[in-house]
Write an enzyme that holds these catalytic residues in place. Structure first.
Site, short mmCIF file in Angstrom:
data_model
loop_
_atom_site.label_atom_id
_atom_site.label_comp_id
_atom_site.label_asym_id
_atom_site.label_seq_id
_atom_site.Cartn_x
_atom_site.Cartn_y
_atom_site.Cartn_z
N CYS A 123 0.82 -1.22 0.00
CA CYS A 123 0.00 0.00 0.00
C CYS A 123 0.86 1.27 0.00
O CYS A 123 0.34 2.37 -0.21
CB CYS A 123 -0.95 -0.01 1.18
SG CYS A 123 -2.00 -1.47 1.20
N HIS A 248 -2.86 6.81 2.32
CA HIS A 248 -3.38 5.56 1.74
C HIS A 248 -4.78 5.34 2.27
O HIS A 248 -5.04 5.51 3.47
CB HIS A 248 -2.45 4.40 2.11
CG HIS A 248 -3.09 3.07 1.95
ND1 HIS A 248 -3.73 2.70 0.79
CD2 HIS A 248 -3.24 2.02 2.81
CE1 HIS A 248 -4.23 1.48 0.94
NE2 HIS A 248 -3.96 1.06 2.17
N ASN A 278 -10.45 0.09 -0.52
CA ASN A 278 -9.00 0.10 -0.30
C ASN A 278 -8.33 -0.54 -1.51
O ASN A 278 -8.37 -1.76 -1.68
CB ASN A 278 -8.68 -0.67 0.98
CG ASN A 278 -7.19 -0.76 1.28
OD1 ASN A 278 -6.36 -0.59 0.39
ND2 ASN A 278 -6.86 -1.06 2.52
O1 UT7 Z 1 -4.33 -1.38 3.51
C1 UT7 Z 1 -3.39 -2.07 4.26
C2 UT7 Z 1 -3.35 -1.61 5.66
N1 UT7 Z 1 -4.46 -2.19 6.37
C3 UT7 Z 1 -5.04 -1.52 7.33
O2 UT7 Z 1 -4.69 -0.41 7.62
C4 UT7 Z 1 -6.16 -2.23 8.08
C5 UT7 Z 1 -6.21 -1.78 9.52
N2 UT7 Z 1 -7.31 -2.39 10.26
C6 UT7 Z 1 -8.61 -2.04 10.06
O3 UT7 Z 1 -8.92 -1.20 9.21
C7 UT7 Z 1 -9.65 -2.65 10.97
O4 UT7 Z 1 -9.02 -3.37 12.00
C8 UT7 Z 1 -10.63 -3.59 10.22
C9 UT7 Z 1 -11.53 -2.78 9.31
C10 UT7 Z 1 -9.87 -4.63 9.42
C11 UT7 Z 1 -11.54 -4.30 11.23
O5 UT7 Z 1 -12.21 -3.36 12.04
P1 UT7 Z 1 -12.18 -3.49 13.64
O6 UT7 Z 1 -12.95 -2.36 14.14
O7 UT7 Z 1 -10.74 -3.61 14.06
O8 UT7 Z 1 -12.99 -4.82 13.85
P2 UT7 Z 1 -12.52 -6.16 14.59
O9 UT7 Z 1 -11.62 -6.95 13.70
O10 UT7 Z 1 -12.06 -5.83 15.97
O11 UT7 Z 1 -13.88 -6.93 14.72
C12 UT7 Z 1 -14.95 -6.43 15.57
C13 UT7 Z 1 -16.13 -7.34 15.44
C14 UT7 Z 1 -15.79 -8.82 15.58
O12 UT7 Z 1 -16.90 -9.46 16.21
P3 UT7 Z 1 -16.87 -9.76 17.78
O13 UT7 Z 1 -15.69 -10.67 18.01
O14 UT7 Z 1 -16.70 -8.44 18.47
O15 UT7 Z 1 -18.19 -10.41 18.03
C15 UT7 Z 1 -15.70 -9.31 14.16
O16 UT7 Z 1 -15.96 -10.67 14.03
O17 UT7 Z 1 -16.69 -7.19 14.12
C16 UT7 Z 1 -16.77 -8.50 13.51
N3 UT7 Z 1 -16.59 -8.31 12.06
C17 UT7 Z 1 -17.59 -7.99 11.24
N4 UT7 Z 1 -18.89 -7.77 11.44
C18 UT7 Z 1 -19.65 -7.43 10.38
C19 UT7 Z 1 -15.42 -8.41 11.36
N5 UT7 Z 1 -15.65 -8.16 10.07
C20 UT7 Z 1 -17.00 -7.89 9.97
C21 UT7 Z 1 -17.84 -7.55 8.91
N6 UT7 Z 1 -19.14 -7.33 9.14
N7 UT7 Z 1 -17.37 -7.42 7.64
#
Ligand code: UT7
Length: 322
Positions: A123, A248, A278
């Site tokens: 990225c 990015h 993204n």
């Molecule tokens: O481009 C390369 C660089 N990459 C980045 O910069 C990515 C950085 N990270 C992020 O942008 C975020 O961490 C994500 C968007 C990937 C995820 O968001 P988050 O707020 O960190 O969510 P999480 O992984 O902590 O998940 C929270 C909850 C979980 O459920 P529980 O365990 O709290 O019940 C996940 O299972 O959200 C759930 N979840 C979803 N729910 C609905 C994960 N993906 C989804 C989804 N829809 N698509």
């Protein structure tokens, strides 16, 4: 033989003459994804900031995407294909590891026999390619350089994995870099954290993109703003004098955190992720190209570009908006 070898006269600076962008026609909404994976529009918008993204067709690969964006940048620059001496293409979503894509993009655009190579800094790839182009022009290795970021992330996604398939998307952006009397591309600040190589990874040729979202989120919201501020310092620009911040397009919450920490209160902050998702190494030129086209940012004003992602690798520089 005594003394050194002959080298070309160095240019005082390099600048971007024009940007170009290309978004595939097919729009995929959050609701459409919710039909096949357990997700919903509200979660995606609030956690990532994406409303919709573009996904390339079967007939569009990295070459086609890149050639569309590169052709637009070239047309905007006013240069002819024969003026381009070097083509650098940034991608991390290659269909195959060889040959590189840059020679094919050059061929499609009628650029005859330029130097041509791909780079992979994920990225951050566009910022690495732009820094390399700027150095080549200033060193006299090339008169003009076409820089392309082209990604078909969709082909490396597990479409049943809701943690990744809602994030990544396809597209391409490009810039034409030329010599200039006064520098229009500031010094690059680049670096990496190879100890975190497994935080965003495609582990084997038969697997898909995986990321530890929270770990990357923490890193991006703590480590990247200081890199961006340092790029401003090295370019002799105060963050508050920036007209635009173009991070990015990883996650709208990360973008807003970086902008907030930079304390650049008057800068327009790129939010192309809302419509484009993204697109990894393509996201910065995609975003800035659209901002310029819409008239959101004034020509000649300073913009901060900062890329970060798999590697983990990052890079930032200030440029003058063409
Ligand atoms: O481009 C390369 C660089 N990459 C980045 O910069 C990515 C950085 N990270 C992020 O942008 C975020 O961490 C994500 C968007 C990937 C995820 O968001 P988050 O707020 O960190 O969510 P999480 O992984 O902590 O998940 C929270 C909850 C979980 O459920 P529980 O365990 O709290 O019940 C996940 O299972 O959200 C759930 N979840 C979803 N729910 C609905 C994960 N993906 C989804 C989804 N829809 N698509």
């Amino acid at each position: 033989m005594t003394g050194g070898l002959r080298i070309p006269d160095a240019a005082a600076g390099a600048r971007v003459l024009a940007f170009g962008d290309y978004r595939p026609a097919r729009i995929v909404t959050n609701d459409e994804l919710a039909e096949t994976v357990d997700t919903n529009d509200e979660w995606i918008r609030s956690r990532v900031g994406i409303a919709e993204r573009r996904i390339a067709g079967d007939d569009e690969g990295i070459v086609e995407l890149g050639a569309h964006a590169g052709g637009k940048a070239l047309a905007g620059s006013g240069l002819a294909p024969s003026d381009i001496d070097l083509v650098i293409l940034a991608t991390c979503s290659a269909e195959s590891p060889m040959p590189g894509y840059a020679p094919q993009v050059a061929h499609r655009l009628g650029i005859d026999a330029p130097g041509a190579f791909d780079i992979n800094a994920a990225c951050a790839g566009f910022c690495y390619a732009l820094a390399t182009a700027s150095a080549a022009v200033r060193a006299g290795s090339a008169r003009n350089v076409l820089v392309v970021g082209s990604e078909k992330m969709s082909q490396w996604l597990d479409w049943t994995d809701r943690s990744t398939c809602i994030i990544f998307a396809d597209g391409a952006g490009a810039a034409v870099v030329a010599a200039s009397d006064s520098p229009g591309i500031g010094p690059v600040v680049w670096g990496s954290a190879g100890d975190k190589y497994d935080k965003i990874i495609i582990p084997t040729r038969h697997s898909f993109i995986q990321q530890e979202g929270q770990a990357v989120f923490r890193w991006a919201t703590t480590a990247i703003a200081p890199v961006a501020v340092e790029a401003c310092e090295r370019a002799g620009i105060r963050p508050e004098d920036l007209a635009a911040i173009v991070p990015h397009q990883a996650n709208l919450r990360i973008i807003e955190a970086i902008a907030r920490k930079m304390k650049a209160k008057d800068a327009v902050v790129a939010d192309d992720i809302v419509q484009s998702g993204n697109t990894s190494g393509a996201s910065i030129p995609l975003a800035l190209s659209r901002m310029i086209e819409r008239g959101d940012v004034p020509s000649g004003a300073p913009a901060l570009l900062v890329g970060f992602g798999a590697g983990l690798s990052y890079a930032a520089q200030v440029i003058q908006i063409p």
